[in-house]
Scaffold this motif. Sequence first.
Motif, PDB file in Angstrom:
ATOM      1  N   TYR A  96      91.922  -6.525 -61.384  1.00 11.51           N
ATOM      2  CA  TYR A  96      90.249  -5.863 -61.207  1.00 11.51           C
ATOM      3  C   TYR A  96      89.997  -4.881 -61.980  1.00 11.51           C
ATOM      4  O   TYR A  96      90.826  -4.240 -62.301  1.00 11.51           O
ATOM      5  N   LYS A  97      88.701  -4.789 -62.468  1.00 12.02           N
ATOM      6  CA  LYS A  97      88.186  -3.798 -62.880  1.00 12.02           C
ATOM      7  C   LYS A  97      87.098  -3.157 -62.123  1.00 12.02           C
ATOM      8  O   LYS A  97      85.879  -3.765 -61.967  1.00 12.02           O
ATOM      9  N   VAL A  98      87.167  -1.868 -61.806  1.00 15.59           N
ATOM     10  CA  VAL A  98      85.962  -1.203 -61.585  1.00 15.59           C
ATOM     11  C   VAL A  98      85.194  -0.402 -62.404  1.00 15.59           C
ATOM     12  O   VAL A  98      86.019   0.368 -63.190  1.00 15.59           O
ATOM     13  N   THR A  99      83.829  -0.472 -62.737  1.00 11.23           N
ATOM     14  CA  THR A  99      83.039   0.433 -63.675  1.00 11.23           C
ATOM     15  C   THR A  99      82.101   1.302 -62.938  1.00 11.23           C
ATOM     16  O   THR A  99      81.684   0.768 -61.772  1.00 11.23           O
ATOM     17  N   TRP A 100      81.596   2.049 -63.612  1.00 15.04           N
ATOM     18  CA  TRP A 100      80.711   3.253 -62.945  1.00 15.04           C
ATOM     19  C   TRP A 100      79.897   3.861 -64.043  1.00 15.04           C
ATOM     20  O   TRP A 100      80.529   3.978 -65.364  1.00 15.04           O
ATOM     21  N   GLU A 101      78.902   4.507 -63.594  1.00 13.62           N
ATOM     22  CA  GLU A 101      78.305   5.580 -64.494  1.00 13.62           C
ATOM     23  C   GLU A 101      77.867   6.794 -63.604  1.00 13.62           C
ATOM     24  O   GLU A 101      77.654   6.737 -62.435  1.00 13.62           O
ATOM     25  N   GLN A 102      78.181   8.065 -64.286  1.00 12.62           N
ATOM     26  CA  GLN A 102      78.069   9.211 -63.652  1.00 12.62           C
ATOM     27  C   GLN A 102      77.158   9.981 -64.458  1.00 12.62           C
ATOM     28  O   GLN A 102      77.507  10.535 -65.498  1.00 12.62           O
ATOM     29  N   ALA A 103      76.125  10.631 -63.592  1.00  9.57           N
ATOM     30  CA  ALA A 103      74.898  11.392 -64.494  1.00  9.57           C
ATOM     31  C   ALA A 103      75.478  12.245 -64.983  1.00  9.57           C
ATOM     32  O   ALA A 103      75.428  12.939 -66.083  1.00  9.57           O
ATOM     33  N   ASP A 104      76.489  13.504 -64.464  1.00 10.10           N
ATOM     34  CA  ASP A 104      77.078  14.505 -65.090  1.00 10.10           C
ATOM     35  C   ASP A 104      78.567  14.497 -64.695  1.00 10.10           C
ATOM     36  O   ASP A 104      78.911  14.821 -63.630  1.00 10.10           O
ATOM     37  N   PRO A 105      79.280  13.997 -65.538  1.00 11.93           N
ATOM     38  CA  PRO A 105      80.869  13.767 -65.329  1.00 11.93           C
ATOM     39  C   PRO A 105      81.639  15.061 -65.197  1.00 11.93           C
ATOM     40  O   PRO A 105      82.726  14.959 -65.063  1.00 11.93           O
ATOM     41  N   THR A 106      81.019  15.959 -65.869  1.00 15.15           N
ATOM     42  CA  THR A 106      81.736  17.413 -65.940  1.00 15.15           C
ATOM     43  C   THR A 106      82.292  17.969 -64.784  1.00 15.15           C
ATOM     44  O   THR A 106      81.667  18.154 -63.597  1.00 15.15           O
ATOM     45  N   GLY A 107      83.579  17.770 -64.695  1.00 16.69           N
ATOM     46  CA  GLY A 107      84.430  18.288 -63.686  1.00 16.69           C
ATOM     47  C   GLY A 107      84.557  17.322 -62.521  1.00 16.69           C
ATOM     48  O   GLY A 107      85.184  17.663 -61.351  1.00 16.69           O
ATOM     49  N   VAL A 108      84.004  16.200 -62.566  1.00 16.88           N
ATOM     50  CA  VAL A 108      84.063  15.027 -61.630  1.00 16.88           C
ATOM     51  C   VAL A 108      85.226  13.989 -61.881  1.00 16.88           C
ATOM     52  O   VAL A 108      85.484  13.673 -63.046  1.00 16.88           O
ATOM     53  N   THR A 109      85.968  13.759 -60.676  1.00 15.85           N
ATOM     54  CA  THR A 109      86.975  12.823 -60.678  1.00 15.85           C
ATOM     55  C   THR A 109      86.543  11.543 -59.677  1.00 15.85           C
ATOM     56  O   THR A 109      85.621  11.769 -58.896  1.00 15.85           O
ATOM     57  N   ILE A 110      86.683  10.396 -60.313  1.00 16.48           N
ATOM     58  CA  ILE A 110      86.415   9.163 -59.552  1.00 16.48           C
ATOM     59  C   ILE A 110      87.763   8.865 -58.673  1.00 16.48           C
ATOM     60  O   ILE A 110      88.806   8.680 -59.337  1.00 16.48           O
ATOM     61  N   LYS A 111      87.592   8.644 -57.355  1.00 13.52           N
ATOM     62  CA  LYS A 111      88.870   7.978 -56.719  1.00 13.52           C
ATOM     63  C   LYS A 111      88.572   6.698 -56.283  1.00 13.52           C
ATOM     64  O   LYS A 111      87.358   6.424 -55.888  1.00 13.52           O
ATOM     65  N   ILE A 112      89.384   5.742 -56.292  1.00 14.90           N
ATOM     66  CA  ILE A 112      89.299   4.322 -55.867  1.00 14.90           C
ATOM     67  C   ILE A 112      90.117   3.724 -54.867  1.00 14.90           C
ATOM     68  O   ILE A 112      91.467   3.996 -55.038  1.00 14.90           O
ATOM     69  N   TYR A 113      89.829   3.380 -53.727  1.00 14.92           N
ATOM     70  CA  TYR A 113      90.489   3.023 -52.457  1.00 14.92           C
ATOM     71  C   TYR A 113      90.171   1.464 -52.365  1.00 14.92           C
ATOM     72  O   TYR A 113      89.188   1.195 -52.370  1.00 14.92           O
ATOM     73  N   ALA A 114      91.251   1.045 -51.799  1.00 13.20           N
ATOM     74  CA  ALA A 114      91.242  -0.393 -51.181  1.00 13.20           C
ATOM     75  C   ALA A 114      90.960   0.059 -49.477  1.00 13.20           C
ATOM     76  O   ALA A 114      91.570   0.873 -48.923  1.00 13.20           O
ATOM     77  N   VAL A 115      90.281  -0.701 -49.015  1.00 15.06           N
ATOM     78  CA  VAL A 115      90.178  -0.575 -47.633  1.00 15.06           C
ATOM     79  C   VAL A 115      91.058  -1.767 -46.900  1.00 15.06           C
ATOM     80  O   VAL A 115      91.020  -3.011 -47.253  1.00 15.06           O
ATOM     81  N   LYS A 116      92.050  -1.335 -46.208  1.00 19.59           N
ATOM     82  CA  LYS A 116      93.170  -2.266 -45.543  1.00 19.59           C
ATOM     83  C   LYS A 116      92.522  -3.075 -44.240  1.00 19.59           C
ATOM     84  O   LYS A 116      93.496  -3.808 -44.003  1.00 19.59           O
ATOM     85  N   ASP A 117      91.579  -2.736 -43.645  1.00 20.66           N
ATOM     86  CA  ASP A 117      91.407  -3.356 -42.472  1.00 20.66           C
ATOM     87  C   ASP A 117      89.639  -4.019 -42.913  1.00 20.66           C
ATOM     88  O   ASP A 117      89.059  -3.365 -43.315  1.00 20.66           O
ATOM     89  N   CYS A 118      89.458  -5.110 -42.066  1.00 26.62           N
ATOM     90  CA  CYS A 118      88.070  -5.474 -41.949  1.00 26.62           C
ATOM     91  C   CYS A 118      87.333  -4.833 -40.842  1.00 26.62           C
ATOM     92  O   CYS A 118      87.606  -4.997 -39.643  1.00 26.62           O
ATOM     93  N   LEU A 119      86.639  -3.910 -41.246  1.00 25.21           N
ATOM     94  CA  LEU A 119      86.057  -2.870 -40.158  1.00 25.21           C
ATOM     95  C   LEU A 119      84.629  -3.317 -39.601  1.00 25.21           C
ATOM     96  O   LEU A 119      84.293  -2.656 -38.588  1.00 25.21           O
ATOM     97  N   ASN A 120      84.218  -4.569 -39.994  1.00 22.53           N
ATOM     98  CA  ASN A 120      82.896  -4.887 -39.610  1.00 22.53           C
ATOM     99  C   ASN A 120      83.044  -5.447 -38.208  1.00 22.53           C
ATOM    100  O   ASN A 120      83.555  -6.704 -38.329  1.00 22.53           O
ATOM    101  N   PRO A 121      82.586  -5.139 -37.168  1.00 24.60           N
ATOM    102  CA  PRO A 121      82.808  -5.661 -35.885  1.00 24.60           C
ATOM    103  C   PRO A 121      81.826  -6.791 -35.394  1.00 24.60           C
ATOM    104  O   PRO A 121      81.944  -7.372 -34.488  1.00 24.60           O
ATOM    105  N   SER A 122      80.748  -6.769 -36.173  1.00 26.69           N
ATOM    106  CA  SER A 122      79.760  -7.804 -35.954  1.00 26.69           C
ATOM    107  C   SER A 122      79.904  -9.087 -35.821  1.00 26.69           C
ATOM    108  O   SER A 122      80.582  -9.517 -36.673  1.00 26.69           O
TER     109      SER A 122
END
Length: 194
Positions: free
Chosen positions: A83-109
């Motif tokens: 997989y590949k995640v892409t994004w744009e950050q308005a001002d990337p100075t001093g900013v880190t992007i953290k990418i997480y997987a969610v291990k549970d299906c959290l929607n109880p609906s």
Amino acid sequence: MKRARFGLAAVLLVGMLAGCSPGSASPTPGATPTPTPEPTATPTPTPTPTPTPAPTAPPIPGSVKLTDGSLVCPADWDPCFSYKVTWEQADPTGVTIKIYAVKDCLNPSVDPDLPRTCVIPGMILPTASLALLGSVPAATGVFQFNLRDGETYGYGWFPNGDYAYAIVVAAVNAYGSSLWVIAGSSDKCDHCIL
């Protein structure tokens, strides 16, 4: 003697006329001279300083997308999903992007009119449900990762057996974290048999 007086009067008159020049005006009897006003300095008001805004957490990344990646599967993971995640950050100075997987299906609906995805916008994500996939400088704009293939209705699974039901990202700096952005979420699968 009369003659001498006349001569003295003529000398006085000539002496008075000699002190006057043709271009000068004689003062008007009874007029008081008006003094010329001196220019005064007008004080300049001190400008009010503009307050420096307090530092804040970065805004959420924009244009976040999850697409197929191009990483080669590790030998012991073959087959795998890339997989590949892409994004744009308005001002990337001093900013880190953290990418997480969610291990549970959290929607109880179970309401068919509501979204059927495992993670929906505005949902609180418990820390125990998150697995950090990676962390990169925001200016990079891209992050790739692999998940193992197998029987799953998520995006893949980790070697420990956890599934990745959704992929979320957040922008982080020294002052805090943005809200989560859902890069992708698998559909909820009630009573699925794999």
